[in-house]
Scaffold this active site. Structure first.
Site, PDB file in Angstrom:
ATOM      1  CG  PHE A 140      -1.968   1.116   1.299  1.00 35.40           C
ATOM      2  CD1 PHE A 140      -2.948   1.002   0.280  1.00 35.40           C
ATOM      3  CD2 PHE A 140      -1.682   2.273   1.780  1.00 35.40           C
ATOM      4  CE1 PHE A 140      -4.188   2.263   0.181  1.00 35.40           C
ATOM      5  CE2 PHE A 140      -2.438   3.448   1.699  1.00 35.40           C
ATOM      6  CZ  PHE A 140      -3.477   3.383   0.927  1.00 35.40           C
ATOM      7  CG  ASP A 225       5.297   3.625   1.591  1.00 34.31           C
ATOM      8  OD1 ASP A 225       5.535   4.280   2.696  1.00 34.31           O
ATOM      9  OD2 ASP A 225       4.229   3.376   0.942  1.00 34.31           O
ATOM     10  CE  LYS A 254      -0.175   5.829   7.582  1.00 41.18           C
ATOM     11  NZ  LYS A 254      -1.638   6.107   7.985  1.00 41.18           N
TER      12      LYS A 254
HETATM   13  N1  PLP Z   1       2.468   4.483   2.362  1.00 43.36           N
HETATM   14  C1  PLP Z   1       2.080   3.562   3.299  1.00 43.36           C
HETATM   15  C2  PLP Z   1       2.943   2.452   3.724  1.00 43.36           C
HETATM   16  C3  PLP Z   1       1.164   3.943   4.103  1.00 43.36           C
HETATM   17  O1  PLP Z   1       0.761   3.166   5.050  1.00 43.36           O
HETATM   18  C4  PLP Z   1       0.120   4.903   3.782  1.00 43.36           C
HETATM   19  C5  PLP Z   1      -1.239   5.223   4.502  1.00 43.36           C
HETATM   20  O2  PLP Z   1      -1.750   4.351   5.180  1.00 43.36           O
HETATM   21  C6  PLP Z   1       0.395   5.648   2.561  1.00 43.36           C
HETATM   22  C7  PLP Z   1       1.610   5.397   1.948  1.00 43.36           C
HETATM   23  C8  PLP Z   1      -0.429   6.931   2.227  1.00 43.36           C
HETATM   24  O3  PLP Z   1      -0.267   7.797   3.140  1.00 43.36           O
HETATM   25  P1  PLP Z   1      -1.466   9.086   2.932  1.00 43.36           P
HETATM   26  O4  PLP Z   1      -2.600   8.575   3.256  1.00 43.36           O
HETATM   27  O5  PLP Z   1      -0.636  10.202   3.961  1.00 43.36           O
HETATM   28  O6  PLP Z   1      -1.418   9.604   1.688  1.00 43.36           O
END
Ligand code: PLP
Length: 407
Positions: A140, A225, A254
């Site tokens: 994700f 990520d 986050k």
């Molecule tokens: N990457 C990872 C690993 C995530 O857990 C998330 C959100 O849960 C995102 C990207 C996306 O972040 P945002 O919701 O701030 O766009």
């Protein structure tokens, strides 16, 4: 509608786009690891706003940073730079492998920038054919079209085509599949050190090491990520530090803002050069309010004693969850690192992780799902020990209740 009129969950269905389905409870106040709803009912927060509120709610240092900045300067656009952004960039570079930082507002935007930079860098250096992105099933990376396409979950891409091309997905933690997938046309391998939304599934250290070696041998960039794993969540400031593998690009959001929206992409000077003036940008990226809060977050979290506290709380949380798994028999495995823990439900309970969220609210504890089969916990990194114990005691009541209503 006047300010004096009470609002309720009914307004959600009446006025909001139905892409969420929140419970009836509406939180109105938070302090540390406790939250109160409209009726004054109190909850222990083991969800941390989905791994965001790394210093709990309304941490005095973050409140002071936001208040101070709100009386100085809110916004100047990217036509200008500003002091909080420059200080934060400096601190992120001092604390990590990075030499250059790009600011944005969310995890998806940080990944969008990472993916675009990887493509641009490889196009500049090797030509446009080196554009393939290798990503993982169940990953994700956010909700923009590019990031849902790179995330390996069809439920987030169905009906949104045509999707960006040149992306392949392979099984996570499978070195042979990675070797087979990466070629001279690969520009980047993108991975989460712990797949968060995909079920709190940690990458094997050997797999991460192999990914680094395979990328090096094919001239591809390794992108981590760390939107969910970053800012102390795993007990290291960034998870890569505990894996002894350094990425080429890292995305963070986050916890970086501790609840204030901010994201960043970190990279090296050599790679950053491919983003020349005008190639990428964001109106709010590097906003002074966001950067001053994030500066207070990194000043607080990049501290050996705080990170040691995360590891200590992690053991207590794991022990507590394993005891609940043994006592109630609903959990097959407890996995994760630091204060990002997943309880994998037994087969009979597959697909019912959200039942635990609902029952949690009834018992006064906030927990999360990570996909349909995993209950996720991501409390504040500084949750007081008493709150952690109380949260586990309330979670035990959730288990007791659900076990008694066996499917
Ligand atoms: N990457 C990872 C690993 C995530 O857990 C998330 C959100 O849960 C995102 C990207 C996306 O972040 P945002 O919701 O701030 O766009």
């Amino acid at each position: 509608m006047t300010d004096a009129q009470p609002v309720s969950r009914k307004e959600f269905d009446r006025y909001m786009v139905p892409n969420y389905s929140p419970p009836d409870v509406i939180p109105v106040r938070g302090a540390g690891s406790r939250v109160w709803d409209q009726s004054g009912r109190e909850y222990i927060d083991l969800a941390g706003g989905i791994a965001v509120s790394c210093l709990g709610h309304c941490h005095p240092r973050l409140v002071a940073a936001l208040r101070n900045q709100s009386e100085q300067l809110w916004h100047v656009s990217n036509v200008m730079t500003n002091e909080p952004a420059l200080r934060l960039a400096h601190k992120l570079c001092d604390a990590t492998f990075a030499e250059r930082v790009y600011f944005c507002n969310s995890g998806a935007e940080a990944n969008e920038a990472a993916l675009k930079l990887a493509r641009r860098y490889c196009s500049d250096r090797f030509g446009p054919q080196k554009c393939e992105i290798v990503a993982f099933d169940n990953a994700f990376h956010g909700r923009t079209l590019f990031t849902v396409a790179v995330g390996g979950q069809p439920k987030y891409t169905d009906g949104f085509g045509p999707l960006p091309a040149g992306i392949v997905h392979i099984p996570f933690n499978d070195v042979a599949a990675l070797e087979a997938a990466v070629s001279e046309n690969t520009c980047a391998v993108v991975l989460e050190p712990i797949q968060g939304e995909g079920g709190v599934l940690p990458a094997d250290p050997g797999f991460v090491l192999a990914a680094r070696q395979i990328c090096d041998s094919q001239g591809a960039l390794l992108v981590f990520d760390e939107v969910q794993t970053g800012m102390g969540r795993t007990g290291d400031l960034y998870a890569y530090m505990g894996l002894d593998v350094v990425p080429d690009i890292l995305s963070t959001a986050k916890g970086l803002g501790g609840g204030f929206p901010v994201g960043a992409m970190l990279t090296t000077e050599r790679i950053a050069r491919s983003f020349g003036v005008g190639t990428h940008g964001s109106t709010y990226g590097g906003n002074p309010l966001a950067c001053s809060v994030a500066e207070a977050v990194i000043d607080t979290v990049a501290d050996d004693r705080l990170l040691e506290g995360v590891r200590f709380r992690s053991e207590r949380l794991r022990d507590g969850l394993e005891a609940l798994a043994a006592r109630y028999g609903l959990i097959r495995e407890v996995r994760g690192r630091g204060l990002l823990m997943g309880c994998v439900l037994i087969d009979e309970w597959r697909g019912r992780a959200r039942d635990f969220l609902r029952a949690g609210l009834e018992e006064g504890v906030m927990v999360l799902a990570a996909g349909p089969d995993v209950v996720r916990l991501a409390p504040s990194l500084i949750i007081p020990e008493g709150d952690l114990e109380e949260g586990l005691a309330r979670f035990a009541k959730v288990m007791e209740k659900l076990a008694a209503s066996a499917p």
